[in-house]
Write a protein that holds these residues in place. Structure first.
Motif, short mmCIF file in Angstrom:
data_model
loop_
_atom_site.label_atom_id
_atom_site.label_comp_id
_atom_site.label_asym_id
_atom_site.label_seq_id
_atom_site.Cartn_x
_atom_site.Cartn_y
_atom_site.Cartn_z
N SER A 174 -30.79 -82.08 -31.30
CA SER A 174 -29.96 -81.51 -30.25
C SER A 174 -31.26 -80.60 -29.51
O SER A 174 -30.97 -80.45 -28.36
CB SER A 174 -29.13 -80.64 -30.82
OG SER A 174 -29.15 -80.15 -31.95
N VAL B 90 -26.08 -76.34 -26.91
CA VAL B 90 -27.07 -76.77 -27.64
C VAL B 90 -27.36 -75.34 -28.63
O VAL B 90 -27.46 -75.36 -30.03
CB VAL B 90 -28.58 -77.07 -27.41
CG1 VAL B 90 -29.60 -77.06 -28.18
CG2 VAL B 90 -28.45 -78.44 -26.88
N GLU C 28 -32.40 -81.09 -25.49
CA GLU C 28 -32.42 -79.88 -24.80
C GLU C 28 -33.43 -79.44 -23.99
O GLU C 28 -33.59 -79.32 -22.61
CB GLU C 28 -32.03 -78.64 -25.54
CG GLU C 28 -31.98 -77.05 -24.79
CD GLU C 28 -31.07 -76.93 -23.83
OE1 GLU C 28 -30.19 -77.34 -23.74
OE2 GLU C 28 -31.51 -75.95 -23.03
#
Lengths: 155, 433
Positions: free
Chosen positions: A29, A47, A33
């Motif tokens: 994640s 995130v 991002e």
């Protein structure tokens, strides 16, 4: 007793697998991002919060396995002299009871959160109870591991 | 209850419980739950639940498992062997070159693991037997390993710096970057001490040390270690330039480490899973202590002990330098007995308001504090790092390792004096962020 020990070992390993998966999800994640923000100029709003939630999962779900493997940070200067003797068992019992007490206290908070439908604060709210439940599970299982799996079983 | 008594009760209970060998997080749980029950009663249990929740979901702490994972992948990717050969080749046929190789390697290993104990154990098991077999002086070799290992909590990415930054509300990126120059200065001081020792006592190193020397050109050696160096520099560069947060840099470092493993042809699912498992385990060990200890600072503040301590210290009217020396003496002594993370979590709540009241630059203070923590752990008779080295290389002996630590302590004290007199060495790089 052996069956209980085996059951706890399986539960601890299962939780540990989930914890490692949560760590992989943190890497994925945050990388997503970074890519979205710097290459597509499209930062996400979820995130930062998700990483916090996943981090709780990494720590608390790995805790029973760390306890089972007697991997905790401890100051063993003195305790080495009573390895395998009654003081070691006494302190293991104390550790187990303290973890179970902490799980029970946080369990009360979990019940309150479920009852009131408390959500986390932030840009991506989720039911707070989901995170609190991992804390209760981690501490509860660790407490049982301290009580049931004696240190000499690990050697 | 008077505040000195409150502090005494809290700290004495914590020390006593830790010395019984109880896991550090359990010791914190006992003191915090006991303190809460005595001071607030059962209605305060919600505070405990919230403190655990808050610390576990602090996303800044995500940098810890991510940096650990990056280090694990680089360790398992064969980078270490490539690095050993390349550094060995670049240093060349210098008398006592393995001493210098170990200093360079421990600096890099420190960056990878962030733990002095881990580096001491690793080098004690791998480098020390090779050095003694080739005729290197046991005491000097042990000293070099201890000094090199002690750089781990200072050289970024330092896990302790992330914890301090988060607890003391100081820029984590600033603290990470602040360790670079002191780390290099301490490594250079160690290299200077080794070179002088070999000049003074030529028998401390074998006259010709060709055994196992890496082959190939210096340019080739540099090219082989380039992917690895690029990752480390990119991670630090992203933080220094303020492009990414420490967590984002660490996640990028993980992807880079996977790429390095692929370049060195060591990438496999098994290796990645092992690295993931190990990083998860170590993260849980560290962060559960952070989660269990959070309430400790809140309880100290609740009793008024923290505020009273700050007022009392201010009332003493001591010179800030004397106060600084006193504040450094405590971790130096206690870290001979206590784990660094455990001590950190006890000290930060008390020290943080004092640092502000005395007007110290927080980045300067906490960087010196971290150097001091590592110094305590190489000080006989109880220093943790000493025992890690003895455990990894029992053939060297307790007396040799203890004697080996004395010049290391002198080097680190000299370094701390230098960073106190010239604070710019610590604060210049973070201020340029």
């Amino acid at each position: 007793m052996r069956l209980l020990q085996r059951g706890l070992a399986w539960a601890a390993r299962g939780c540990f697998l989930l914890a490692a998966t949560a760590l992989a999800a943190i890497v994925a994640s945050i990388s997503l991002e970074v890519a979205l923000r710097y290459f597509a100029n499209a930062p996400t709003h979820w995130v930062a919060d998700s990483v916090g939630y996943l981090l709780a999962g990494v720590v608390m779900l790995a805790l029973p396995e760390v306890t089972r493997a007697r991997g905790h940070v401890a100051i063993t200067l003195l305790s080495k002299s009573w390895e395998g003797r009654w003081p070691e068992r006494l302190f293991s019992l104390l550790a187990g009871l303290v973890c179970l007490a902490a799980a029970w206290i946080i369990g009360q908070e979990l019940a309150r959160q479920i009852e009131r439908g408390v959500m986390t604060q932030g840009a991506a709210p989720i039911p707070k109870a989901w995170i609190t439940a991992t804390v209760v599970l981690g501490l509860g299982l660790s407490g049982l591991v301290f009580l049931v799996c004696r240190q000499d079983d690990q050697r | 209850m008077d505040w000195p008594l409150v502090l005494l009760c809290f700290f004495a209970a914590l020390f006593a419980l830790m010395l019984t060998g109880l896991p550090v997080f359990v010791a914190f749980l006992v003191v915090n739950l006991g303190g809460l029950l005595l001071l607030v009663g059962p209605r305060g249990f919600g505070l405990f639940a919230n403190s655990v929740f808050d610390s576990l979901t602090t996303s800044a702490f995500a940098a810890i498992p991510l940096f650990l994972l990056m280090g694990e992948i680089l360790f398992r990717s064969g980078s270490v062997e490539v690095l050993f050969d390349s550094v060995d080749r670049m240093i060349g046929r210098l008398r006592g070159r393995l001493y210098l190789v170990v200093i360079a390697l421990s600096t890099v290993f420190g960056a990878l693991s962030g733990s002095a104990v881990a580096v001491a154990a690793l080098l004690g098991r791998s480098a020390l037997p090779t050095m003694t077999a080739r005729g290197y002086d046991k005491r000097l070799s042990s000293g070099v390993i201890l000094a090199g290992a002690s750089l781990a909590p200072i050289i970024p990415p330092s896990l302790l710096a992330i914890i301090v930054g988060s607890l003391a509300d100081v820029s984590i990126a600033g603290l990470l970057i602040a360790g670079i120059i002191p780390g290099i200065v301490l490594a250079a001081l160690t290299a200077g001490w080794v070179s002088l020792s070999v000049l003074r006592r030529p028998d401390a190193a074998p006259p010709t040390d060709a055994g196992g020397e890496a082959q190939g050109s210096i340019l080739g050696a540099l090219a082989r270690m380039l992917p690895f160096l690029l990752i480390i520099l990119a991670v630090m560069g992203l933080i220094v330039l303020g492009i990414a947060t420490p967590s984002e840099s660490a996640a990028t470092g993980v992807l880079g480490a996977i790429a390095v493993a692929a370049i060195y042809r060591r990438l496999s699912v098994g290796m990645l899973l092992d690295a993931l498992g190990s990083a998860t385990r170590i993260s849980a060990m560290i962060l559960v202590i952070v989660a269990a200890s959070k309430l400790f600072s809140q309880l100290l503040a609740f009793t008024g002990a923290t505020r009273a301590l700050v007022a009392w210290s201010a009332g003493l009217g001591l010179d800030p330098l004397v106060m600084f020396a006193l504040m450094m003496l405590v971790p130096f002594v206690l870290c001979m007995f206590l784990d660094q993370v455990a001590f950190l979590l006890m000290a930060v709540p008390l020290y943080s308001p004092l640092v502000a009241a005395l007007g110290f630059d927080p980045i300067w203070f906490w960087t010196l504090f971290l150097i001091n923590l590592t110094l305590g752990s190489v000080t006989p008779p109880f220093g943790y790092t000493l025992f890690a080295l003895i455990g990894a290389a029992p053939q060297v002996g307790l007396g040799t390792v203890f004697r080996a630590s004395l010049p290391v302590i002198a080097i680190f004290l000299a370094g701390m004096a230098l960073f106190t007199l010239a604070p710019g060495l610590v604060t210049w790089l973070p201020s340029a962020l």
